[in-house]
Each structure stands twice: as structure tokens, then as C-alpha cells.
Design a protein around this motif. Structure first.
Motif, PDB file in Angstrom:
ATOM      1  N   UNK A   2       0.834  -1.196   0.000  1.00  0.00           N
ATOM      2  CA  UNK A   2       0.000   0.000   0.000  1.00  0.00           C
ATOM      3  C   UNK A   2       0.875   1.255   0.000  1.00  0.00           C
ATOM      4  N   UNK A   3       0.544   2.207  -0.895  1.00  0.00           N
ATOM      5  CA  UNK A   3       1.314   3.442  -0.975  1.00  0.00           C
ATOM      6  C   UNK A   3       0.549   4.646  -0.458  1.00  0.00           C
ATOM      7  N   UNK A   4      -0.783   4.607  -0.565  1.00  0.00           N
ATOM      8  CA  UNK A   4      -1.616   5.738  -0.160  1.00  0.00           C
ATOM      9  C   UNK A   4      -2.775   5.263   0.696  1.00  0.00           C
ATOM     10  N   UNK A  24      -1.644   5.977  12.484  1.00  0.00           N
ATOM     11  CA  UNK A  24      -0.945   4.833  13.087  1.00  0.00           C
ATOM     12  C   UNK A  24      -0.482   3.865  11.999  1.00  0.00           C
ATOM     13  N   UNK A  25      -1.350   3.590  11.028  1.00  0.00           N
ATOM     14  CA  UNK A  25      -0.942   2.734   9.909  1.00  0.00           C
ATOM     15  C   UNK A  25       0.220   3.358   9.160  1.00  0.00           C
ATOM     16  N   UNK A  26       0.169   4.660   8.979  1.00  0.00           N
ATOM     17  CA  UNK A  26       1.215   5.367   8.262  1.00  0.00           C
ATOM     18  C   UNK A  26       2.565   5.211   8.956  1.00  0.00           C
ATOM     19  N   UNK A  32       1.483   7.392   2.199  1.00  0.00           N
ATOM     20  CA  UNK A  32       1.033   8.779   2.103  1.00  0.00           C
ATOM     21  C   UNK A  32      -0.423   8.824   2.534  1.00  0.00           C
ATOM     22  N   UNK A  33      -0.787   9.835   3.283  1.00  0.00           N
ATOM     23  CA  UNK A  33      -2.176  10.017   3.685  1.00  0.00           C
ATOM     24  C   UNK A  33      -2.774  11.144   2.853  1.00  0.00           C
TER      25      UNK A  33
END
Length: 70
Positions: A2-4, A24-26, A32-33
Motif C-alpha cells: 500500500x502506498x496511499x 498509526x498505519x502510516x 502517504x495520507x
């Protein structure tokens, strides 16, 4: 991988919790969020009197909420 992470928000408490979870996942996944807020202009229907909100005012409200979120 996952990238975004897309986080839709209406700036409610539930949306804030979702953003916290995404952060938190980031931290773990280095993604990227992308924060998404959309709004619709109310349209009068029937005999109900609705005072429309100016598009500029809606944008200002959204930007003010976004500033609080940072």
C-alpha cells in the motif's frame, strides 16, 4: 504494498478517529495520507425555504476545519 491511504472526512469525531487510525498505519507502513473533504450545496426542494450558503463560505468553513485537524 500500500502506498496511499485515502481518509474521507466530515470533521466529525468518528472521522477524526479514522484519521488517527490512518496515522498509526502510516507510522508502520510509511504510506502517504490523502485527506478528502467534499461538500454539496443545499438545493431547495418543494415549498421549503432554504437560505443557500455561498460556495466561498462553504470553502472557508472546510479550510477552518482542516486547520484544526493539523
Amino acid at each position: 504494498n500500500m502506498k496511499n491511504i485515502l481518509v474521507p472526512t466530515d470533521f466529525s469525531a468518528n472521522a477524526e478517529n479514522a484519521l488517527t487510525y490512518a496515522c498509526e498505519l502510516n507510522r508502520k507502513m510509511k504510506t502517504n495520507i490523502k485527506l478528502l473533504h467534499s461538500y454539496s450545496v443545499p438545493v431547495p426542494a418543494g415549498d421549503t425555504l432554504v437560505v443557500p450558503i455561498d460556495d466561498t463560505e462553504l470553502k472557508a468553513i472546510s479550510l477552518a476545519n482542516l486547520t484544526k485537524t493539523r
